[in-house]
Scaffold this motif. Structure first.
Motif, PDB file in Angstrom:
ATOM      1  N   ILE A 423     -46.908   1.051  -9.055  1.00 38.85           N
ATOM      2  CA  ILE A 423     -46.246   1.385  -7.792  1.00 38.85           C
ATOM      3  C   ILE A 423     -44.817   1.856  -8.033  1.00 38.85           C
ATOM      4  O   ILE A 423     -44.313   2.743  -7.350  1.00 38.85           O
ATOM      5  N   GLY A 424     -44.139   1.279  -9.044  1.00 39.25           N
ATOM      6  CA  GLY A 424     -42.748   1.642  -9.305  1.00 39.25           C
ATOM      7  C   GLY A 424     -42.573   2.724 -10.348  1.00 39.25           C
ATOM      8  O   GLY A 424     -41.432   3.056 -10.707  1.00 39.25           O
ATOM      9  N   ALA A 425     -43.661   3.309 -10.861  1.00 43.06           N
ATOM     10  CA  ALA A 425     -43.566   4.278 -11.951  1.00 43.06           C
ATOM     11  C   ALA A 425     -42.839   5.542 -11.508  1.00 43.06           C
ATOM     12  O   ALA A 425     -43.180   6.142 -10.486  1.00 43.06           O
ATOM     13  N   GLY A 426     -41.843   5.965 -12.285  1.00 43.40           N
ATOM     14  CA  GLY A 426     -41.143   7.218 -12.031  1.00 43.40           C
ATOM     15  C   GLY A 426     -39.861   7.083 -11.248  1.00 43.40           C
ATOM     16  O   GLY A 426     -39.072   8.044 -11.176  1.00 43.40           O
ATOM     17  N   ILE A 446     -36.036   8.746  -1.220  1.00 43.92           N
ATOM     18  CA  ILE A 446     -37.205   8.724  -0.335  1.00 43.92           C
ATOM     19  C   ILE A 446     -38.369   9.471  -0.984  1.00 43.92           C
ATOM     20  O   ILE A 446     -39.515   8.999  -0.985  1.00 43.92           O
ATOM     21  N   THR A 447     -38.075  10.621  -1.566  1.00 48.40           N
ATOM     22  CA  THR A 447     -39.120  11.400  -2.241  1.00 48.40           C
ATOM     23  C   THR A 447     -39.724  10.619  -3.401  1.00 48.40           C
ATOM     24  O   THR A 447     -40.955  10.604  -3.589  1.00 48.40           O
ATOM     25  N   ALA A 448     -38.882   9.974  -4.206  1.00 54.60           N
ATOM     26  CA  ALA A 448     -39.374   9.205  -5.355  1.00 54.60           C
ATOM     27  C   ALA A 448     -40.283   8.071  -4.909  1.00 54.60           C
ATOM     28  O   ALA A 448     -41.346   7.832  -5.509  1.00 54.60           O
ATOM     29  N   MET A 449     -39.892   7.367  -3.854  1.00 53.24           N
ATOM     30  CA  MET A 449     -40.705   6.254  -3.358  1.00 53.24           C
ATOM     31  C   MET A 449     -42.063   6.725  -2.872  1.00 53.24           C
ATOM     32  O   MET A 449     -43.098   6.149  -3.218  1.00 53.24           O
ATOM     33  N   VAL A 450     -42.051   7.757  -2.058  1.00 55.30           N
ATOM     34  CA  VAL A 450     -43.305   8.255  -1.496  1.00 55.30           C
ATOM     35  C   VAL A 450     -44.216   8.780  -2.596  1.00 55.30           C
ATOM     36  O   VAL A 450     -45.425   8.490  -2.631  1.00 55.30           O
ATOM     37  N   ALA A 451     -43.652   9.548  -3.532  1.00 56.66           N
ATOM     38  CA  ALA A 451     -44.457  10.129  -4.613  1.00 56.66           C
ATOM     39  C   ALA A 451     -45.080   9.046  -5.480  1.00 56.66           C
ATOM     40  O   ALA A 451     -46.271   9.101  -5.807  1.00 56.66           O
ATOM     41  N   VAL A 455     -49.118   8.395  -5.838  1.00 57.51           N
ATOM     42  CA  VAL A 455     -49.745   8.512  -7.158  1.00 57.51           C
ATOM     43  C   VAL A 455     -50.470   7.219  -7.503  1.00 57.51           C
ATOM     44  O   VAL A 455     -51.602   7.237  -8.017  1.00 57.51           O
ATOM     45  N   ALA A 456     -49.830   6.068  -7.232  1.00 54.50           N
ATOM     46  CA  ALA A 456     -50.459   4.771  -7.520  1.00 54.50           C
ATOM     47  C   ALA A 456     -51.755   4.606  -6.733  1.00 54.50           C
ATOM     48  O   ALA A 456     -52.776   4.148  -7.265  1.00 54.50           O
ATOM     49  N   ILE A 457     -51.740   4.980  -5.450  1.00 58.39           N
ATOM     50  CA  ILE A 457     -52.945   4.887  -4.624  1.00 58.39           C
ATOM     51  C   ILE A 457     -54.030   5.824  -5.152  1.00 58.39           C
ATOM     52  O   ILE A 457     -55.212   5.469  -5.221  1.00 58.39           O
ATOM     53  N   GLY A 458     -53.629   7.034  -5.539  1.00 58.91           N
ATOM     54  CA  GLY A 458     -54.591   7.986  -6.070  1.00 58.91           C
ATOM     55  C   GLY A 458     -55.275   7.488  -7.326  1.00 58.91           C
ATOM     56  O   GLY A 458     -56.498   7.609  -7.482  1.00 58.91           O
ATOM     57  N   GLY A 477     -44.174  11.394 -14.722  1.00 62.87           N
ATOM     58  CA  GLY A 477     -43.942  12.833 -14.724  1.00 62.87           C
ATOM     59  C   GLY A 477     -43.962  13.428 -13.329  1.00 62.87           C
ATOM     60  O   GLY A 477     -43.055  14.188 -12.947  1.00 62.87           O
ATOM     61  N   ILE A 478     -44.977  13.077 -12.543  1.00 68.00           N
ATOM     62  CA  ILE A 478     -45.100  13.626 -11.188  1.00 68.00           C
ATOM     63  C   ILE A 478     -43.943  13.168 -10.312  1.00 68.00           C
ATOM     64  O   ILE A 478     -43.308  13.971  -9.606  1.00 68.00           O
ATOM     65  N   THR A 479     -43.650  11.879 -10.343  1.00 70.42           N
ATOM     66  CA  THR A 479     -42.593  11.335  -9.481  1.00 70.42           C
ATOM     67  C   THR A 479     -41.232  11.899  -9.847  1.00 70.42           C
ATOM     68  O   THR A 479     -40.442  12.276  -8.965  1.00 70.42           O
ATOM     69  N   THR A 480     -40.920  11.977 -11.148  1.00 68.45           N
ATOM     70  CA  THR A 480     -39.625  12.500 -11.574  1.00 68.45           C
ATOM     71  C   THR A 480     -39.465  13.965 -11.164  1.00 68.45           C
ATOM     72  O   THR A 480     -38.399  14.376 -10.681  1.00 68.45           O
TER      73      THR A 480
END
Length: 612
Positions: A423-426, A446-451, A455-458, A477-480
């Motif tokens: 959940i906290g990755a990125g 906000i973008t980092a949290m949502v992303a 991703v974790a849910i996916g 990678g995706i979140t950053t």
């Protein structure tokens, strides 16, 4: 396993003591929200440091260690040992910055660092997201540990275990506030550490184990004792060592090891007397957490391989436990059932202590978010101090109820650990850079949290079989990428906010050069803003601190393994590193004149409405 009257006496006396502490300090804690959540900002480094160690001494941590050792060997623990660089970065770079900020919670930081409605929305959202949702997940994993421990040692059902443990913890947490948590943490740590060491000494000498030398010489155990993953096992090497040390420590937000500080660690730093006490507290925490504490758990986990070699043996030992509860992390509490009268009660009390310490800290920390950063900020800005304290106590109760329900749905400690990591990755890199790069804004976070959440849910629903380290790398990678794009596409915080942040916190460095130049042009720059940047020295201290602690950790293992040459070399490295660290640390100014801000550093008047 039936407890004797002596065992029950020890357990009841211990729990009564913790409740008494909560009652005794309840009057002080109820004076104001600052007393309830940050102990009036007057706590010494040693008490705060021990409290951090006690909090991370969760009842679920020995279970997690057993899970890792039985699956991956001792080297598997690099999954959490790798967070040491994060902790040392907090010690030498961020402790003083947090203390200078003067906020009550780390979420209050958002409206100090960012501007506009997005900053307020971010603060409110994080208050609910971390204070309730994320916090409940952490508390639920602790409840899972209590279910397994009490189910194995006492035979109580999961529901009974959760109800009894929750009631006791909620009472003293709600009464005593952070002061009660700190005092009880000190007592809890002594009991927890003493119980863990005593249990390890007794269990390693069981007839089935035959002493430490026989344990380590056993072929089933010998393959698990390596402290560094072998090159012959590239999967473990990558998953347990390379990815955690190369990526995980700076990229993942995890309670107690947040990049840039945060959470209950920030709460302790904000409760310190001054910057020096904040730094000393976090240093004590990291040394004790990584170098002093793991080996009693590791020895018991290794011994469990001989006593309970597989899940079938655990199931045979506990036929009344639900099948989904019988996992490798049950091995640690299973070993505790072999202890003699008296020691059994002490160890059970120590595990209860670890459980209560974790829960009490997270309950108070989560309540501080909900009350200070949501209730007071958005719902009741004119609320009295007494009302805020009442709201904090009610929030403590409701959070515990939710955590108890979720805890009944989990199955093993490693499962909870990996969910929290993903959940906290990125998000970690952003939390590091927001102190040193003016361009980062509220929408970046906000973008980092949502992303990271999406991703974790996916991963959880669409690729559950993908190895955890691959999920981590892809998620980071995706979140950053997402938050960096958002940073460049959106406007930065307004100039007044950025200048005021520099005047109060003095982050310095090239990342704030533009803001400092503007402050000088306007004639509002303070002397502190233009002082020489000490971060290069602080990074050197961080690296030396890691060297000292890792050398001490591995030296202890080498001594236990009777590898005296390696132990001597590692101890020499730790000593040399300690001398270099002290020399380097003296070049960094730890204390800053307090109290308050000088006349040149008073806050700049900000507009009443500051929209982006």
């Amino acid at each position: 396993m039936n407890l004797s009257p002596i065992d029950w006496t020890i357990v009841v006396a211990f729990m009564a003591t913790t409740l008494a502490v909560g009652v005794i300090v309840s009057k002080r804690a109820g004076r104001s929200s600052a007393d309830f959540f940050v102990s009036g900002r007057g706590m010494p480094w040693w008490l705060l440091g021990v409290s951090m160690v006690a909090t991370t001494f969760s009842a679920g941590t020995p279970n997690l260690v057993a899970d890792l050792v039985r699956k991956q060997g001792v080297a598997g623990n690099w999954a959490w040992w790798s967070f040491l660089p994060t902790g040392m970065m907090t010690v030498f770079l961020y402790a003083k910055l947090w203390r200078r900020s003067g906020v009550m919670t780390d979420l209050e930081f958002y409206e100090l660092r960012y501007s506009g409605t997005s900053a307020a929305l971010l603060r409110g959202f994080r208050a609910v997201y971390l204070g309730v949702l994320f916090n409940v997940m952490v508390l639920a994993s602790a409840n899972l540990a209590a279910i397994k421990i009490c189910g194995a040692m006492i035979g109580t059902s999961p529901i009974v275990t959760v109800i009894v443990a929750s009631v006791v913890t909620v009472i003293f947490s709600a009464l005593g506030g952070l002061t009660g948590v700190l005092i009880t943490d000190f007592l809890l740590f002594i009991v927890s550490m003493g119980g863990a060491i005593a249990a390890a000494v007794y269990l390693v000498n069981l007839p089935e184990v035959g002493g430490l030398a026989s344990l380590l010489a056993h072929p089933e155990v010998g393959v698990k004792t390596a402290m560094i993953p072998s090159l012959a096992d590239p999967e473990l090497l990558v998953a347990a060592l390379i990815v955690p040390l190369a990526v995980q420590w700076w990229s993942v937000w995890y309670p107690g090891a947040e990049p840039g500080g945060g959470g209950y660690v920030a709460q302790r730093m904000l409760a310190a007397k001054n910057e020096g006490h904040a730094t000393g507290a976090t240093l004590l925490f990291n040394v004790a957490h990584y170098a002093l504490r793991p080996w009693p758990w590791l020895i018991v986990a290794l011994a469990s391989i001989l006593v309970f070699p597989d899940l079938a043996s655990l199931e045979a030992r506990f036929p009344n436990l639900a099948k989904e509860v019988i996992q490798d992390d049950l091995a640690y509490p299973a070993m505790m059932t072999l202890l003699p009268t008296g020691l059994r009660g002490l160890v059970l009390a120590s595990l209860i202590a670890a459980f209560m310490s974790t829960l009490s800290t997270h309950l108070n920390w989560g309540a501080s978010y909900v009350v200070n950063d949501f209730y007071k900020r958005f719902l009741r800005p004119d609320a009295s101090e007494k009302e805020l304290v009442r709201a904090g106590r009610l929030c403590t109760l409701l959070t515990m109820i939710l955590a108890a329900i979720v805890g009944l749905c989990l199955s093993n400690a490693l499962q909870a650990f990996r969910i929290i990591l993903q959940i906290g990755a990125g998000t970690g890199l952003l939390f590091i850079l927001r102190w040193f790069w003016w361009r980062i804004n509220a929408l970046s976070e906000i973008t980092a949290m949502v992303a990271s959440l999406l991703v974790a849910i996916g991963f959880e629903f669409f690729t559950p079989s993908l190895p955890g380290w691959q999920k981590l790398l892809i998620g980071v990678g995706i979140t950053t990428f997402c938050w960096l794009v958002a940073t460049w596409l959106t406007r930065p915080s307004d100039e007044r906010t950025l200048i005021e942040f520099c005047r109060r916190v003095h982050p310095g460095g090239p990342g704030w050069r533009r803001v400092i130049d503007r402050a000088q042009e306007q004639g509002v720059a303070s002397e502190e803003m233009t002082k020489q940047w000490t971060v290069p020295w602080e990074i050197a201290c961080m690296l030396l601190g890691c060297m000292v602690v890792y050398a001490a950790l591995l030296a202890t293992g080498s001594l236990l393994y009777a590898n005296y040459l390696a132990a001597g070399i590692l101890l020499a490295i730790a000593m040399v590193g300690g001398i270099l660290l002290w020399t380097c640390w003296k070049k960094v100014a730890l204390d800053r004149p307090e109290p308050g801000l000088s006349s040149s550093e008073q806050p700049i008047e900000r507009p009443k409405q500051n929209q982006e």
